[in-house]
Design a protein around this motif. Structure first.
Motif, PDB file in Angstrom:
ATOM      1  N   ALA A  31     -21.327 -26.509  34.192  1.00  0.00           N
ATOM      2  CA  ALA A  31     -22.127 -26.073  33.042  1.00  0.00           C
ATOM      3  C   ALA A  31     -22.785 -27.269  32.353  1.00  0.00           C
ATOM      4  N   ASP A  32     -22.030 -28.344  32.178  1.00  0.00           N
ATOM      5  CA  ASP A  32     -22.591 -29.546  31.560  1.00  0.00           C
ATOM      6  C   ASP A  32     -23.709 -30.143  32.416  1.00  0.00           C
ATOM      7  N   SER A  33     -23.572 -30.006  33.714  1.00  0.00           N
ATOM      8  CA  SER A  33     -24.530 -30.586  34.642  1.00  0.00           C
ATOM      9  C   SER A  33     -25.913 -29.935  34.545  1.00  0.00           C
ATOM     10  N   ILE A  34     -25.969 -28.682  34.133  1.00  0.00           N
ATOM     11  CA  ILE A  34     -27.271 -28.007  34.028  1.00  0.00           C
ATOM     12  C   ILE A  34     -28.149 -28.734  33.013  1.00  0.00           C
ATOM     13  N   SER A  35     -27.672 -28.831  31.773  1.00  0.00           N
ATOM     14  CA  SER A  35     -28.487 -29.471  30.731  1.00  0.00           C
ATOM     15  C   SER A  35     -28.614 -30.973  30.973  1.00  0.00           C
TER      16      SER A  35
ATOM     17  N   VAL B 292     -19.001 -22.267  27.390  1.00  0.00           N
ATOM     18  CA  VAL B 292     -18.012 -22.409  28.456  1.00  0.00           C
ATOM     19  C   VAL B 292     -16.879 -23.328  27.989  1.00  0.00           C
ATOM     20  N   TRP B 293     -17.226 -24.423  27.335  1.00  0.00           N
ATOM     21  CA  TRP B 293     -16.224 -25.357  26.814  1.00  0.00           C
ATOM     22  C   TRP B 293     -15.235 -24.619  25.905  1.00  0.00           C
ATOM     23  N   GLY B 294     -15.751 -23.826  24.993  1.00  0.00           N
ATOM     24  CA  GLY B 294     -14.895 -23.073  24.078  1.00  0.00           C
ATOM     25  C   GLY B 294     -13.974 -22.106  24.792  1.00  0.00           C
ATOM     26  N   LEU B 295     -14.477 -21.463  25.829  1.00  0.00           N
ATOM     27  CA  LEU B 295     -13.656 -20.535  26.604  1.00  0.00           C
ATOM     28  C   LEU B 295     -12.548 -21.267  27.360  1.00  0.00           C
ATOM     29  N   VAL B 296     -12.899 -22.378  27.965  1.00  0.00           N
ATOM     30  CA  VAL B 296     -11.942 -23.128  28.786  1.00  0.00           C
ATOM     31  C   VAL B 296     -10.818 -23.714  27.929  1.00  0.00           C
ATOM     32  N   LEU B 297     -11.136 -24.114  26.717  1.00  0.00           N
ATOM     33  CA  LEU B 297     -10.102 -24.670  25.835  1.00  0.00           C
ATOM     34  C   LEU B 297      -8.970 -23.675  25.567  1.00  0.00           C
ATOM     35  N   LYS B 298      -9.272 -22.381  25.658  1.00  0.00           N
ATOM     36  CA  LYS B 298      -8.280 -21.345  25.371  1.00  0.00           C
ATOM     37  C   LYS B 298      -7.410 -20.998  26.578  1.00  0.00           C
ATOM     38  N   LEU B 299      -7.751 -21.517  27.748  1.00  0.00           N
ATOM     39  CA  LEU B 299      -6.993 -21.202  28.962  1.00  0.00           C
ATOM     40  C   LEU B 299      -5.684 -21.988  29.009  1.00  0.00           C
ATOM     41  N   ASP B 300      -4.742 -21.477  29.800  1.00  0.00           N
ATOM     42  CA  ASP B 300      -3.490 -22.220  29.982  1.00  0.00           C
ATOM     43  C   ASP B 300      -3.758 -23.458  30.839  1.00  0.00           C
ATOM     44  N   TYR B 301      -2.755 -24.327  30.922  1.00  0.00           N
ATOM     45  CA  TYR B 301      -2.956 -25.621  31.586  1.00  0.00           C
ATOM     46  C   TYR B 301      -3.434 -25.476  33.030  1.00  0.00           C
ATOM     47  N   PHE B 302      -2.791 -24.616  33.810  1.00  0.00           N
ATOM     48  CA  PHE B 302      -3.151 -24.486  35.224  1.00  0.00           C
ATOM     49  C   PHE B 302      -4.597 -24.015  35.384  1.00  0.00           C
ATOM     50  N   ALA B 303      -4.989 -22.998  34.653  1.00  0.00           N
ATOM     51  CA  ALA B 303      -6.353 -22.477  34.743  1.00  0.00           C
ATOM     52  C   ALA B 303      -7.368 -23.516  34.273  1.00  0.00           C
ATOM     53  N   ARG B 304      -7.033 -24.246  33.206  1.00  0.00           N
ATOM     54  CA  ARG B 304      -7.924 -25.297  32.699  1.00  0.00           C
ATOM     55  C   ARG B 304      -8.083 -26.407  33.716  1.00  0.00           C
ATOM     56  N   ASP B 305      -6.981 -26.760  34.368  1.00  0.00           N
ATOM     57  CA  ASP B 305      -6.992 -27.875  35.313  1.00  0.00           C
ATOM     58  C   ASP B 305      -7.699 -27.525  36.622  1.00  0.00           C
TER      59      ASP B 305
ATOM     60  N   SER C 165     -31.018 -23.457  26.073  1.00  0.00           N
ATOM     61  CA  SER C 165     -30.158 -22.397  26.620  1.00  0.00           C
ATOM     62  C   SER C 165     -28.972 -22.979  27.378  1.00  0.00           C
ATOM     63  N   SER C 166     -29.235 -23.967  28.225  1.00  0.00           N
ATOM     64  CA  SER C 166     -28.157 -24.536  29.034  1.00  0.00           C
ATOM     65  C   SER C 166     -27.185 -25.348  28.183  1.00  0.00           C
ATOM     66  N   PHE C 167     -27.686 -26.009  27.151  1.00  0.00           N
ATOM     67  CA  PHE C 167     -26.814 -26.757  26.243  1.00  0.00           C
ATOM     68  C   PHE C 167     -25.870 -25.803  25.513  1.00  0.00           C
ATOM     69  N   ALA C 168     -26.419 -24.702  25.010  1.00  0.00           N
ATOM     70  CA  ALA C 168     -25.597 -23.701  24.315  1.00  0.00           C
ATOM     71  C   ALA C 168     -24.601 -23.063  25.287  1.00  0.00           C
ATOM     72  N   PHE C 169     -25.044 -22.797  26.513  1.00  0.00           N
ATOM     73  CA  PHE C 169     -24.175 -22.216  27.531  1.00  0.00           C
ATOM     74  C   PHE C 169     -22.985 -23.136  27.809  1.00  0.00           C
TER      75      PHE C 169
END
Length: 125
Positions: free
Chosen positions: A47-51, A24-37, A16-20
């Motif tokens: 999110a990565d830290s959970i799994s 999140v990674w996929g969502l963040v890739l779509k953000l503009d530079y400031f929001a991503r940064d 579950s945490s790996f898929a989560f």
């Protein structure tokens, strides 16, 4: 006679945490530079830290060591809740996406607790 040992990919909380984290990674890739940064990097790290903590705990030998890392993953879940709420408040994700992510974040603590209980009851060392 062949023994079947529990593998990391057998753990519901790990899957579950790996898929989560990949979601999140996929969502963040779509953000503009400031929001991503700003929010994006920290949301992905949490999110990565959970799994990652579940995997590290699974790889430890002693019961107390394992459980310590499983508890670290709890903290990362709570951190993700905060980043998810901030992403919604700042209109970076839709309410539907927030609800989907929150569903997983609500289920993960129970799944991790089951792993902790299983580890504590079944392991001697």
């Amino acid at each position: 006679m062949e023994k079947n040992y529990l593998q990391l990919n057998d753990l519901t909380c790990y899957k579950s945490s790996f898929a989560f984290s990949n979601e999140v990674w996929g969502l963040v890739l779509k953000l503009d530079y400031f929001a991503r940064d700003t929010i994006g990097k920290q949301f992905v790290n949490a999110a990565d830290s959970i799994s990652a903590n579940i995997a590290e705990g699974f790889g430890r030998y002693h019961k107390k060591d394992k459980i310590k890392f499983y508890y670290y993953s709890f903290g990362s879940v709570k951190e993700c809740v905060d980043w998810c709420n901030k992403a919604l408040a700042r209109n970076l994700i839709t309410p539907e996406t927030h609800a989907k992510l929150s569903f997983t974040l609500d289920a993960l603590p129970r799944e991790i607790h089951q792993l902790i209980k299983f580890t504590d009851e079944r392991l001697k060392v």
